[in-house]
Write a protein that holds these residues in place. Structure first.
Motif, PDB file in Angstrom:
ATOM      1  N   ILE A  52       9.822 -32.249  13.272  1.00 57.39           N
ATOM      2  CA  ILE A  52      10.351 -31.648  12.050  1.00 57.39           C
ATOM      3  C   ILE A  52       9.348 -30.661  11.462  1.00 57.39           C
ATOM      4  O   ILE A  52       8.137 -30.879  11.492  1.00 57.39           O
ATOM      5  CB  ILE A  52      10.698 -32.745  11.010  1.00 57.39           C
ATOM      6  N   ALA A  53       9.845 -29.550  10.940  1.00 57.60           N
ATOM      7  CA  ALA A  53       8.975 -28.522  10.363  1.00 57.60           C
ATOM      8  C   ALA A  53       8.361 -29.003   9.053  1.00 57.60           C
ATOM      9  O   ALA A  53       9.006 -29.686   8.258  1.00 57.60           O
ATOM     10  CB  ALA A  53       9.771 -27.246  10.130  1.00 57.60           C
ATOM     11  N   ARG A  54       7.119 -28.606   8.824  1.00 62.56           N
ATOM     12  CA  ARG A  54       6.417 -28.953   7.590  1.00 62.56           C
ATOM     13  C   ARG A  54       7.167 -28.438   6.367  1.00 62.56           C
ATOM     14  O   ARG A  54       7.148 -29.077   5.304  1.00 62.56           O
ATOM     15  CB  ARG A  54       5.008 -28.346   7.621  1.00 62.56           C
ATOM     16  N   ILE A  55       7.828 -27.309   6.498  1.00 60.12           N
ATOM     17  CA  ILE A  55       8.548 -26.716   5.374  1.00 60.12           C
ATOM     18  C   ILE A  55       9.714 -27.596   4.940  1.00 60.12           C
ATOM     19  O   ILE A  55      10.196 -27.517   3.810  1.00 60.12           O
ATOM     20  CB  ILE A  55       9.052 -25.295   5.734  1.00 60.12           C
ATOM     21  N   VAL A  56      10.180 -28.487   5.834  1.00 64.14           N
ATOM     22  CA  VAL A  56      11.292 -29.387   5.535  1.00 64.14           C
ATOM     23  C   VAL A  56      10.778 -30.728   5.016  1.00 64.14           C
ATOM     24  O   VAL A  56      11.198 -31.206   3.964  1.00 64.14           O
ATOM     25  CB  VAL A  56      12.184 -29.596   6.773  1.00 64.14           C
ATOM     26  N   VAL A  57       9.872 -31.360   5.775  1.00 65.21           N
ATOM     27  CA  VAL A  57       9.257 -32.616   5.356  1.00 65.21           C
ATOM     28  C   VAL A  57       7.768 -32.554   5.654  1.00 65.21           C
ATOM     29  O   VAL A  57       7.379 -32.339   6.802  1.00 65.21           O
ATOM     30  CB  VAL A  57       9.862 -33.839   6.087  1.00 65.21           C
ATOM     31  N   ASP A  58       6.959 -32.737   4.631  1.00 66.11           N
ATOM     32  CA  ASP A  58       5.504 -32.696   4.778  1.00 66.11           C
ATOM     33  C   ASP A  58       4.964 -34.127   4.803  1.00 66.11           C
ATOM     34  O   ASP A  58       4.929 -34.812   3.779  1.00 66.11           O
ATOM     35  CB  ASP A  58       4.874 -31.912   3.627  1.00 66.11           C
ATOM     36  N   MET A  59       4.558 -34.572   5.988  1.00 63.10           N
ATOM     37  CA  MET A  59       4.063 -35.942   6.154  1.00 63.10           C
ATOM     38  C   MET A  59       2.745 -36.182   5.406  1.00 63.10           C
ATOM     39  O   MET A  59       2.357 -37.324   5.187  1.00 63.10           O
ATOM     40  CB  MET A  59       3.837 -36.251   7.643  1.00 63.10           C
ATOM     41  N   ASN A  60       2.074 -35.099   5.020  1.00 64.51           N
ATOM     42  CA  ASN A  60       0.760 -35.222   4.388  1.00 64.51           C
ATOM     43  C   ASN A  60       0.837 -35.129   2.863  1.00 64.51           C
ATOM     44  O   ASN A  60      -0.099 -34.671   2.211  1.00 64.51           O
ATOM     45  CB  ASN A  60      -0.187 -34.145   4.939  1.00 64.51           C
ATOM     46  N   ARG A  61       1.971 -35.547   2.313  1.00 72.10           N
ATOM     47  CA  ARG A  61       2.162 -35.620   0.865  1.00 72.10           C
ATOM     48  C   ARG A  61       2.640 -37.032   0.504  1.00 72.10           C
ATOM     49  O   ARG A  61       3.258 -37.715   1.324  1.00 72.10           O
ATOM     50  CB  ARG A  61       3.213 -34.614   0.384  1.00 72.10           C
ATOM     51  N   ASP A  62       2.379 -37.427  -0.726  1.00 66.61           N
ATOM     52  CA  ASP A  62       2.909 -38.688  -1.223  1.00 66.61           C
ATOM     53  C   ASP A  62       4.439 -38.609  -1.286  1.00 66.61           C
ATOM     54  O   ASP A  62       5.005 -37.562  -1.621  1.00 66.61           O
ATOM     55  CB  ASP A  62       2.349 -38.950  -2.626  1.00 66.61           C
ATOM     56  N   ARG A  63       5.092 -39.693  -0.977  1.00 64.55           N
ATOM     57  CA  ARG A  63       6.556 -39.733  -0.967  1.00 64.55           C
ATOM     58  C   ARG A  63       7.157 -39.347  -2.324  1.00 64.55           C
ATOM     59  O   ARG A  63       8.257 -38.808  -2.399  1.00 64.55           O
ATOM     60  CB  ARG A  63       7.018 -41.136  -0.560  1.00 64.55           C
ATOM     61  N   GLN A  64       6.443 -39.626  -3.401  1.00 63.82           N
ATOM     62  CA  GLN A  64       6.941 -39.338  -4.746  1.00 63.82           C
ATOM     63  C   GLN A  64       6.620 -37.916  -5.208  1.00 63.82           C
ATOM     64  O   GLN A  64       7.001 -37.522  -6.322  1.00 63.82           O
ATOM     65  CB  GLN A  64       6.346 -40.343  -5.744  1.00 63.82           C
ATOM     66  N   ASP A  65       5.947 -37.141  -4.387  1.00 59.18           N
ATOM     67  CA  ASP A  65       5.538 -35.774  -4.742  1.00 59.18           C
ATOM     68  C   ASP A  65       6.700 -34.821  -4.436  1.00 59.18           C
ATOM     69  O   ASP A  65       6.725 -34.148  -3.410  1.00 59.18           O
ATOM     70  CB  ASP A  65       4.290 -35.395  -3.944  1.00 59.18           C
ATOM     71  N   LEU A  66       7.659 -34.766  -5.357  1.00 57.22           N
ATOM     72  CA  LEU A  66       8.941 -34.116  -5.093  1.00 57.22           C
ATOM     73  C   LEU A  66       9.164 -32.866  -5.939  1.00 57.22           C
ATOM     74  O   LEU A  66       8.575 -32.710  -7.004  1.00 57.22           O
ATOM     75  CB  LEU A  66      10.074 -35.113  -5.378  1.00 57.22           C
ATOM     76  N   PRO A  67      10.058 -31.978  -5.465  1.00 55.38           N
ATOM     77  CA  PRO A  67      10.496 -30.883  -6.330  1.00 55.38           C
ATOM     78  C   PRO A  67      11.453 -31.434  -7.400  1.00 55.38           C
ATOM     79  O   PRO A  67      12.010 -32.519  -7.211  1.00 55.38           O
ATOM     80  CB  PRO A  67      11.246 -29.957  -5.348  1.00 55.38           C
ATOM     81  N   PRO A  68      11.627 -30.750  -8.521  1.00 55.93           N
ATOM     82  CA  PRO A  68      11.072 -29.435  -8.854  1.00 55.93           C
ATOM     83  C   PRO A  68       9.663 -29.490  -9.433  1.00 55.93           C
ATOM     84  O   PRO A  68       9.057 -28.453  -9.648  1.00 55.93           O
ATOM     85  CB  PRO A  68      12.062 -28.913  -9.895  1.00 55.93           C
ATOM     86  N   GLN A  69       9.133 -30.705  -9.684  1.00 58.56           N
ATOM     87  CA  GLN A  69       7.791 -30.808 -10.281  1.00 58.56           C
ATOM     88  C   GLN A  69       6.747 -30.125  -9.400  1.00 58.56           C
ATOM     89  O   GLN A  69       5.826 -29.477  -9.890  1.00 58.56           O
ATOM     90  CB  GLN A  69       7.424 -32.278 -10.491  1.00 58.56           C
ATOM     91  N   ASN A  70       6.878 -30.274  -8.098  1.00 56.31           N
ATOM     92  CA  ASN A  70       5.937 -29.636  -7.181  1.00 56.31           C
ATOM     93  C   ASN A  70       6.708 -28.925  -6.067  1.00 56.31           C
ATOM     94  O   ASN A  70       7.275 -29.576  -5.189  1.00 56.31           O
ATOM     95  CB  ASN A  70       4.989 -30.665  -6.569  1.00 56.31           C
ATOM     96  N   PRO A  71       6.744 -27.592  -6.082  1.00 58.69           N
ATOM     97  CA  PRO A  71       7.444 -26.851  -5.024  1.00 58.69           C
ATOM     98  C   PRO A  71       6.766 -26.960  -3.667  1.00 58.69           C
ATOM     99  O   PRO A  71       7.346 -26.592  -2.644  1.00 58.69           O
ATOM    100  CB  PRO A  71       7.430 -25.410  -5.540  1.00 58.69           C
ATOM    101  N   ASP A  72       5.507 -27.476  -3.653  1.00 62.14           N
ATOM    102  CA  ASP A  72       4.752 -27.642  -2.402  1.00 62.14           C
ATOM    103  C   ASP A  72       4.560 -29.129  -2.105  1.00 62.14           C
ATOM    104  O   ASP A  72       3.561 -29.539  -1.539  1.00 62.14           O
ATOM    105  CB  ASP A  72       3.392 -26.938  -2.520  1.00 62.14           C
ATOM    106  N   GLY A  73       5.541 -29.937  -2.484  1.00 65.77           N
ATOM    107  CA  GLY A  73       5.438 -31.375  -2.292  1.00 65.77           C
ATOM    108  C   GLY A  73       5.931 -31.831  -0.933  1.00 65.77           C
ATOM    109  O   GLY A  73       5.859 -31.097   0.053  1.00 65.77           O
ATOM    110  N   VAL A  74       6.430 -33.042  -0.888  1.00 59.97           N
ATOM    111  CA  VAL A  74       6.844 -33.638   0.381  1.00 59.97           C
ATOM    112  C   VAL A  74       8.043 -32.900   0.984  1.00 59.97           C
ATOM    113  O   VAL A  74       8.209 -32.842   2.200  1.00 59.97           O
ATOM    114  CB  VAL A  74       7.135 -35.143   0.192  1.00 59.97           C
TER     115      VAL A  74
END
Length: 267
Positions: A52-74
């Motif tokens: 899976i592409a990093r732009i879709v799911v980033d394994m190196n982020r916390d599961r709770q690090d979600l948009p819209p609070q963080n556009p560069d989150g999981v």
């Protein structure tokens, strides 16, 4: 154990029409060609990666690090160059789509890492990444030139703790640094005055290193390789599949890295 979380290029079928990025932009947003550089499958005790592409799911982020609070989150809403990712009304995927992605890819990846760490033959985890030659500093809007290698254990520039537990002993960090400097000494000129190898600067290790390193089963190190060491010249058009000349360079890079990792573990 080798973890390669950012080498995939796959956009799930149901999301392809919503994605605004070209295949080349997806390639540049991930750890470009890290699947080739860190292709140690069958050469190490445990090997964990994802298509899976990093732009879709980033394994190196916390599961709770979600948009819209963080556009560069999981799950991303903006690419590394601040381009919108999704052609949707609010620029993000729905909560239902996000949850499916997390269950299908994110949870599975971390379960694999946890299971692999219980293998009694595994003595070290290495989370493998590549980095832009010039990138944003941690604080502020400035950009900075980067070293050729960066090793992270969540510590200081000497590898020691600076308030939180380190994920690998200082002795291991120093040994890996020395091995890399020796093996890749031919690249000193390309460093252009920058250190060949740094510790925890500019990257001290992300979620994978911190989360799994703090479990205490094995030490964990994050490694970042500067892409200028292997990407084609800017004048050459970047293609999703590396050109033959680059493939040869990537294979040599992989083989040299393997010798470094092998020597480190043996010692």
């Amino acid at each position: 154990m080798i973890s390669v979380p950012h080498g995939g290029l796959m956009i799930p079928t149901n999301l392809i029409k919503k994605c605004l990025l070209t295949p080349e932009e997806v390639l540049l947003d991930c750890d470009t060609w890290s699947h080739e550089i860190y292709d140690f499958n069958g050469m190490v005790e445990e090997f964990v990666t994802t298509p899976i592409a990093r732009i879709v799911v980033d394994m190196n982020r916390d599961r709770q690090d979600l948009p819209p609070q963080n556009p560069d989150g999981v799950v991303k809403t903006l690419s590394v160059v601040q381009k919108p990712v999704w052609n949707t009304e609010n620029g993000s995927l729905s909560q239902a789509e996000i949850q499916v992605l997390l269950e299908s890819y994110y949870s599975n990846y971390h379960k694999q890492l946890e299971a692999a760490a219980t293998n009694p033959n595994v003595v070290l985890g290495i989370d493998c990444h590549t980095m832009l030659d010039v990138g944003p500093v941690a604080i502020g809007a400035n950009w900075e030139k980067r070293p050729l290698f960066c090793l992270g254990n969540r510590g200081s520039e000497t590898g020691h703790s600076k308030g939180e537990p380190i994920t690998a002993p200082v002795e291991i960090m120093e040994k890996l640094k020395a091995l890399l400097e020796n093996k890749f000494s031919e690249y000193k000129e390309e460093a252009e005055g920058m250190p060949l190898v740094t510790l925890n600067q500019p990257f001290a290790g992300g979620y994978i290193t911190r989360h799994h390193g703090n479990k205490g089963n094995i030490p964990w190190i994050q490694i970042e390789i500067n892409r200028r060491m292997y990407l084609p010249e800017p004048s050459e058009k970047l293609k999703v599949i590396p050109p033959k000349k680059t493939q040869i360079k990537l294979k040599k890079f992989r083989d040299d890295l393997y010798e470094v990792f092998k020597e480190l573990v043996e010692e």
